[in-house]
Write an enzyme that holds these catalytic residues in place. Structure first.
Site, mmCIF file in Angstrom:
data_model
loop_
_atom_site.group_PDB
_atom_site.id
_atom_site.type_symbol
_atom_site.label_atom_id
_atom_site.label_comp_id
_atom_site.label_asym_id
_atom_site.label_seq_id
_atom_site.Cartn_x
_atom_site.Cartn_y
_atom_site.Cartn_z
ATOM 1 N N GLU A 102 29.096 -6.276 -9.583
ATOM 2 C CA GLU A 102 28.131 -6.690 -11.275
ATOM 3 C C GLU A 102 27.095 -7.326 -10.699
ATOM 4 O OE1 GLU A 102 28.851 -9.651 -14.485
ATOM 5 O OE2 GLU A 102 30.098 -9.884 -12.953
ATOM 6 N N ASP A 103 27.109 -8.077 -9.692
ATOM 7 C CA ASP A 103 26.039 -8.310 -9.336
ATOM 8 C C ASP A 103 25.083 -7.905 -7.927
ATOM 9 O OD1 ASP A 103 25.935 -10.386 -11.241
ATOM 10 O OD2 ASP A 103 27.757 -11.494 -9.781
#
Length: 696
Positions: A76-77
């Protein structure tokens, strides 16, 4: 923050066969991928996944779970991909990471829709492998521990509310009470800061004023149990601040009126000693009636086992006591995770029946609001125990009815219920069940779930199944209307229409089957011209654009709304054609159509008002009457004959109150317009069977 070698040593301490190389690679991978990213606290971002992995080692989980915890935010990051993780760490870890990965923020969706879609994906992933839930709970717990670093109060409260509504109950449902209590406490501090400060301050005062009293009571209990020949551990604590606040709210009392502030735990060697300890404590101190619960003989759904009792200690002090074995205590505090440590790679037995209900709810929920509502109902606590006639045990929320019980047994049984016996007696379906009730469900071959059941069922599974069945029935009815309209449209074509032409039309329109096409015709989503062109391409080319087909009473039409805007007639006032009407429009919801004199309009609803009027095709709606009948034989039959004489169909009839010699009924009728409804009211008032009749 744990160093690399410290994390590996922790895992090797309880799992000497763990692959040290993969743990090291995962640690280095997360540090490299998160790089210079920072958290709100100013710490390096990679400190978060490392701390989550540390929480997993405290639960003694397998190496795949530890690696997943280290990698859970990389997709996600960072620029990492699931494919890259699969190549480096294997398919099992990639699948777990994909399950834990949170959905990216979708700004076009409402907050509820974002939460619902996140929850939907999470539940489905959790059903595949429950380790996804364990990592997610640890992830949320660490985020809550650092929540105070976030500067935006609104964001802190949003995260705290989601934690209180979703993650703390989920932790409770898998028996991870330590996680649940800490998440509740941290969320409580953000959501009710004044109450949190007041209660923690009062507890500190008590601790200062009565320093050592908790230890003294624990020692007295231990001595009493030792004299009875029992070897036990005893310790006490003040109750959880959120638990105290919840009790104050439920009982509507002040802090001073909450008498059982202290709670004690007694740990024994075996189950027999648990019951022996209970008897000793009840002989030594006065037992408070109604406060004993035996979760050893009847465990909770999450596997929780313990004896609960409450005693009056010296000076009229009330204390709660939990008695359990040491093995039970380990399972009770860490639930599913404790099982996993001893059943590596296997799914704990008997603890996840509720999960199947959650997945069924995900499949049945129509929109974000429903999914959140049903899921919250399914995961909250406060439960009762009820039995089938053959002795099978089912746990249900307080307030559950025979309908909830039927759906808990099986969805098909819930759909077929027509009545129920509670402890051998026929009782109304809306009757709340009590602890220990024996429930027998009476089935009917032609019965169907009723929309009115939503007024009393309390389980998410029942509500989801009822709504799904009602929607399916409504869809079928609309499709039947569409089928009749289709025959009339087809009759205008110059050639007879066979099965091949119909199948070709379905394909041209992009529908999966004939029922879907009929539904779209009945709901006016397909025009007559579109249907004709699909059946016989080119058949409408010679027709003028403004041709008027014979009018069909397909549905009520309302002027004043944009084309295709969804609406429904409000249940509070039941407007019918001829009433003056107004619309209330809220973001993301259907327009609610109200009669202009509806009391709801005076309550200050936050919505846009639309000036509406009935369209030309408006013929038929449901009106509601309130009538008071004399309570004597034949009165109800006389009333129904009045409805029949006036060609009004009874949609729903419900007795609201019996007050001899009268009975008050609420009746929903299908009528053509307000004049039709007025004629029926006039006829009712003229009847000797009716004391009063008025439109509700």
């Amino acid at each position: 923050m744990l160093r690399q070698y410290e994390l590996v040593e922790r895992v090797k301490a309880y799992n000497p066969d763990a692959d040290e190389a993969i743990l090291n690679r995962a640690y280095v991978y997360t540090v490299q991928k998160h790089g210079s990213q920072k958290r709100a606290s100013g710490d390096p971002y990679f400190s978060h996944p490392i701390e989550v992995a540390g929480l997993m080692t405290e639960l003694k989980l397998d190496q795949e779970t530890i690696v997943t915890a280290l990698l859970h935010d990389t997709v996600e990051d960072t620029l990492a991909t699931i494919g890259e993780i699969e190549d480096s760490f294997g398919s099992d870890v990639a699948r777990l990471v994909d399950g834990v990965t949170k959905l990216s923020k979708i700004e076009t969706l409402t907050e509820n829709e974002r939460a619902a879609e996140n929850l939907r994906k999470f539940l489905l992933a959790m059903s595949e492998d429950l380790r996804v839930l364990l990592v997610k709970l640890a992830d949320r717990l660490h985020n809550m521990r650092t929540l105070h670093y976030i500067s935006s109060e609104e964001k802190r409260r949003r995260i705290a509310r989601e934690t209180m509504d979703i993650y703390a109950p989920l932790a409770e449902r898998v028996g991870m009470y330590e996680y649940m209590r800490e998440m509740q406490l941290l969320a409580f501090e953000q959501l009710e800061p004044e109450a949190y400060a007041t209660i923690t301050g009062r507890l500190a005062q008590i601790r200062g004023r009565e320093d050592g009293q908790v230890d003294a009571i624990a020692l007295a209990m231990k001595h009493a149990l030792a004299e009875a020949g029992l070897s036990v551990e005893v310790w006490g604590r003040e109750k959880h601040p959120y638990s105290i606040w919840k009790k104050m709210a439920e009982r509507h009392v002040s802090f001073e009126q909450v008498t059982d502030i202290m709670a004690f735990r007694v740990l024994t060697d075996d189950v027999e000693d648990c019951y022996a300890a209970l008897g000793t404590l009840h002989r030594t101190w006065q037992f408070i009636p109604g406060r004993f619960k035996d979760y050893i003989s009847t465990p909770k759904n999450n596997g929780y086992r313990s004896l609960h009792t409450a005693l009056i200690y010296e000076n009229s002090m009330r204390v709660e006591v939990q008695i359990r074995t040491r093995e039970m205590h380990r399972t009770n505090e860490f639930g599913l995770a404790a099982h996993w440590a001893y059943k590596q790679g296997g799914r704990p037995d008997g603890q996840v029946g509720w999960l199947r209900d959650l997945i069924e709810i995900v499949d049945a929920s129509h929109d974000a609001e429903e999914l959140l509502e049903h899921t919250k109902l399914a995961i909250y606590q406060d439960r009762i125990f009820a039995f089938t006639p053959k002795g099978a045990l089912f746990q249900l929320p307080k307030g559950a009815t025979a309908v909830d019980f039927a759906y808990a047994v099986h969805t098909d049984l819930g759909n077929a219920i027509v009545g129920g016996k509670i402890n051998g007696r026929h009782m109304p379906l809306r009757t709340p069940l009590s602890n220990g009730d024996v429930v027998e469900i009476i089935k009917g071959n032609l019965s169907e779930p009723q929309l009115s059941w939503l007024g009393f069922v309390v389980t998410g599974k029942a509500r989801a199944a009822i709504r799904r069945a009602v929607r399916a029935r409504e869809r079928q009815e609309v499709a039947e209307i569409g089928s009749k309209l289709f025959d009339e449209i087809a009759a205008r074509l110059p050639t007879r229409i066979g099965k091949k032409a119909i199948q070709a039309a379905i394909k041209r329109l992009g529908y999966k089957d004939a029922e879907e096409m009929m539904f779209n015709i009945g709901s006016a989503k397909l025009s007559d011209r579109e249907v004709m062109e699909a059946l016989v391409p080119g058949s409408t080319s010679e027709l003028p654009d403004d041709i008027e087909w014979p009018k069909q009473d397909r549905a009520i039409s309302i002027k004043g709304m944009a084309s295709g805007m969804a609406y429904h007639l409000a249940d509070c006032c039941h407007p019918v054609p001829g009433d003056r009407i107004v619309g209330l429009r809220s973001s993301g919801r259907k327009v609610e159509v109200h009669a202009i004199d509806c009391m709801t309009l005076a309550s200050g609803i936050d919505a846009d008002w639309l000036d509406l009027s009935w369209g030309e095709r408006s013929a038929g709606a449901v009106g509601r009457l309130r009538i008071i009948l004399y309570n004597r034989p034949g009165t109800l039959a006389e009333v129904t004959s009045i409805f029949a004489d006036n060609r009004a169909n009874v949609v729903n009839l419900e007795m609201m109150q019996r007050d001899d010699p009268f009975g008050t009924y609420q009746i929903d009728l299908e009528v053509t317009d307000v004049a039709h409804l007025t004629r029926i009211v006039t006829a009712l008032r003229a009847s000797e069977a009716v004391a009063e009749a008025e439109r509700a």
